[in-house]
Motif scaffolding. Structure first.
Motif, short mmCIF file in Angstrom:
data_model
loop_
_atom_site.label_atom_id
_atom_site.label_comp_id
_atom_site.label_asym_id
_atom_site.label_seq_id
_atom_site.Cartn_x
_atom_site.Cartn_y
_atom_site.Cartn_z
N LEU A 19 0.83 -1.20 0.00
CA LEU A 19 0.00 0.00 0.00
C LEU A 19 0.86 1.25 0.00
N ALA A 20 1.92 1.24 0.80
CA ALA A 20 2.83 2.39 0.84
C ALA A 20 3.52 2.59 -0.51
N ALA A 21 3.91 1.49 -1.16
CA ALA A 21 4.55 1.60 -2.47
C ALA A 21 3.59 2.15 -3.52
N ALA A 22 2.32 1.72 -3.49
CA ALA A 22 1.33 2.21 -4.45
C ALA A 22 1.05 3.70 -4.24
N ILE A 23 0.88 4.11 -3.00
CA ILE A 23 0.63 5.52 -2.72
C ILE A 23 1.83 6.38 -3.11
N GLY A 24 3.02 5.88 -2.81
CA GLY A 24 4.23 6.62 -3.18
C GLY A 24 4.36 6.77 -4.69
N LEU A 25 3.99 5.72 -5.43
CA LEU A 25 4.06 5.79 -6.88
C LEU A 25 3.05 6.78 -7.44
N VAL A 26 1.84 6.81 -6.89
CA VAL A 26 0.82 7.77 -7.32
C VAL A 26 1.30 9.19 -7.06
N LEU A 27 1.84 9.44 -5.88
CA LEU A 27 2.32 10.78 -5.54
C LEU A 27 3.47 11.21 -6.44
N VAL A 59 -6.08 7.64 -13.32
CA VAL A 59 -6.65 6.98 -14.50
C VAL A 59 -5.54 6.45 -15.41
N SER A 60 -4.36 7.08 -15.37
CA SER A 60 -3.26 6.58 -16.20
C SER A 60 -2.65 5.32 -15.62
N LEU A 61 -2.39 5.34 -14.29
CA LEU A 61 -1.77 4.17 -13.66
C LEU A 61 -2.70 2.97 -13.67
N SER A 62 -4.00 3.22 -13.62
CA SER A 62 -4.95 2.10 -13.64
C SER A 62 -5.32 1.68 -15.06
N ALA A 76 6.26 16.72 -22.53
CA ALA A 76 5.28 15.97 -21.74
C ALA A 76 5.15 14.54 -22.24
N ARG A 77 5.20 14.37 -23.56
CA ARG A 77 5.10 13.02 -24.11
C ARG A 77 6.35 12.19 -23.79
N LEU A 78 7.52 12.85 -23.80
CA LEU A 78 8.74 12.16 -23.44
C LEU A 78 8.71 11.69 -21.99
N VAL A 79 8.23 12.58 -21.11
CA VAL A 79 8.10 12.20 -19.70
C VAL A 79 7.10 11.06 -19.55
N ASN A 80 6.04 11.08 -20.35
CA ASN A 80 5.04 10.02 -20.29
C ASN A 80 5.64 8.68 -20.69
N VAL A 81 6.52 8.71 -21.71
CA VAL A 81 7.14 7.47 -22.17
C VAL A 81 8.17 6.95 -21.17
N LEU A 82 8.99 7.87 -20.66
CA LEU A 82 10.11 7.45 -19.82
C LEU A 82 9.73 7.21 -18.37
N ARG A 88 3.18 2.92 -14.69
CA ARG A 88 1.90 2.20 -14.88
C ARG A 88 2.12 0.69 -14.76
N VAL A 89 3.18 0.20 -15.37
CA VAL A 89 3.49 -1.23 -15.28
C VAL A 89 3.79 -1.63 -13.84
N LEU A 90 4.58 -0.81 -13.14
CA LEU A 90 4.91 -1.11 -11.75
C LEU A 90 3.68 -1.08 -10.87
N PHE A 91 2.77 -0.14 -11.15
CA PHE A 91 1.54 -0.05 -10.36
C PHE A 91 0.69 -1.30 -10.54
N LEU A 92 0.63 -1.82 -11.77
CA LEU A 92 -0.13 -3.05 -12.00
C LEU A 92 0.50 -4.23 -11.29
N ILE A 93 1.85 -4.26 -11.24
CA ILE A 93 2.53 -5.34 -10.52
C ILE A 93 2.19 -5.29 -9.04
#
Length: 337
Positions: A19-27, A59-62, A76-82, A88-93
């Motif tokens: 839970l702490a890892a997920a919240i930290g990733l969202v923040l 909505v992006s991470l989910s 912004a697109r570069l930041v989105n890719v990198l 998003r992948v880490l959040f799903l894991i």
């Protein structure tokens, strides 16, 4: 079912960490989007607020992705890719972490089971993890037997969990069943200690072990009543300890000869002073009377039979004899000058 000692954290600890890892990733995603908010286009056209950044991050991470907020600039697109896509992948894991942990634990348990089955040999099987079983295990470990060479057979849930928490391998089931004893690899065991709660169960266990091993494995059993000791020996037990009779004798000694019970208690209690031990006779001791040695020898074990030092005709040490002696078992004995 075979239970191995637990090697993982508690469920609350693991859940809190996820839970702490997920919240930290969202923040972290919110912070990145908020810094680059001018590079995003909103359908309302009024720019991104902090709440909009939280909304976009969630909505992006989910992987929902409604499309009402999109990166418009190259930065912004570069930041989105990198950053945001890997996040998003880490959040799903993290979200499916419980499933992954279950699969990993099953794989790890399978590996441990395969490795244990290849190595288990010359081990001691304890049938029953009650007071007698726990005391037997303590005595075995005090005499140098490694915990990994002890296998407990127990069907009671609380006792099973206690054994695994103490770092022991436990076979769940009744020791009267041949399939359970086969899981414990009884044929390659060094000895089987029967410490069940009833004499009738002990007799069934002894019969089952004898049938599976053809009498090649030493069986030591505990009996509540002295009248059941001959039956246990006929069932295949090599040694029978009558708990009620032994306790009665000690109670009698404590009344008629109190100092004797103190001596017996000292011998049976580890780290208190004296302890019984056994070792092989050394070459220079052969041909001598045990009374001539510096070690206090109380008996000899010769070809599986006990020879007491009171037997003057046979109390001469021979090659291959085992000496039963009393040793100093105090913890500070080896540190004294």
């Amino acid at each position: 079912m075979i239970h191995f000692p637990a090697q993982r954290r508690g469920p609350l600890s693991a859940l809190s960490l996820r839970l702490a890892a997920a919240i930290g990733l969202v923040l972290a995603v919110v912070a990145v989007v908020f810094i680059e908010r001018n590079g995003y286009r909103d359908v309302n056209g009024d720019g991104l607020t902090l709440l909009d950044c939280f909304y976009y991050a969630v909505v992006s991470l989910s992987t929902t992705g409604y499309g009402d907020i999109v990166p418009a600039t190259q930065e912004a697109r570069l930041v989105n890719v990198l950053f945001i896509t890997p996040a998003r992948v880490l959040f799903l894991i993290i979200l499916v972490g419980t499933t992954l942990e279950v699969l990993t634990e099953q794989y790890r348990t399978g590996r441990r089971l395969h490795r244990w089955e290849r190595k288990v040999k010359d081990h001691v099987i304890i049938c029953g993890y009650g007071t007698k079983g726990r005391s037997a295990i303590s005595a075995l470990m005090e005499n140098g037997l490694d915990k990994s060479r002890i296998v407990v057979v127990e069907r009671d849930g609380p006792a099973l969990r206690q054994a695994t928490s103490n770092g022991l391998v436990v076979i769940e089931g009744s020791a009267t069943r041949s399939s359970v004893l086969n899981q414990a690899h009884v044929r390659t065991a060094k000895a089987v200690i029967i410490a069940t709660d009833s004499d009738d169960a002990s007799v069934l266990v002894a019969l089952t072990v004898r049938q599976l091993t053809a009498g090649q494995v030493r069986i030591i059993a505990a009996a509540r009543e002295a009248e059941n000791a001959p039956l246990l020996k006929q069932s295949g037990a090599h040694h029978v300890i009558v708990s009620s009779a032994t306790a009665g004798r000690l109670l009698g000694l404590s009344t008629s000869a109190p100092p004797l019970i103190d001596v017996v208690e000292d011998l049976l209690t580890p780290g208190q002073g004296m302890a019984l031990a056994m070792r092989s006779a050394e070459r220079h001791e052969v041909g001598k009377n045990p009374r001539e040695l510096e070690t206090l020898v109380i008996a000899l074990v010769r070809r599986g039979k006990v020879v007491t030092v009171a037997d003057r005709a046979n109390a001469v040490i021979e090659t291959g004899d085992m000496l039963v002696h009393v040793r100093d078992d105090r913890p500070t004995a080896n540190t004294l000058p």
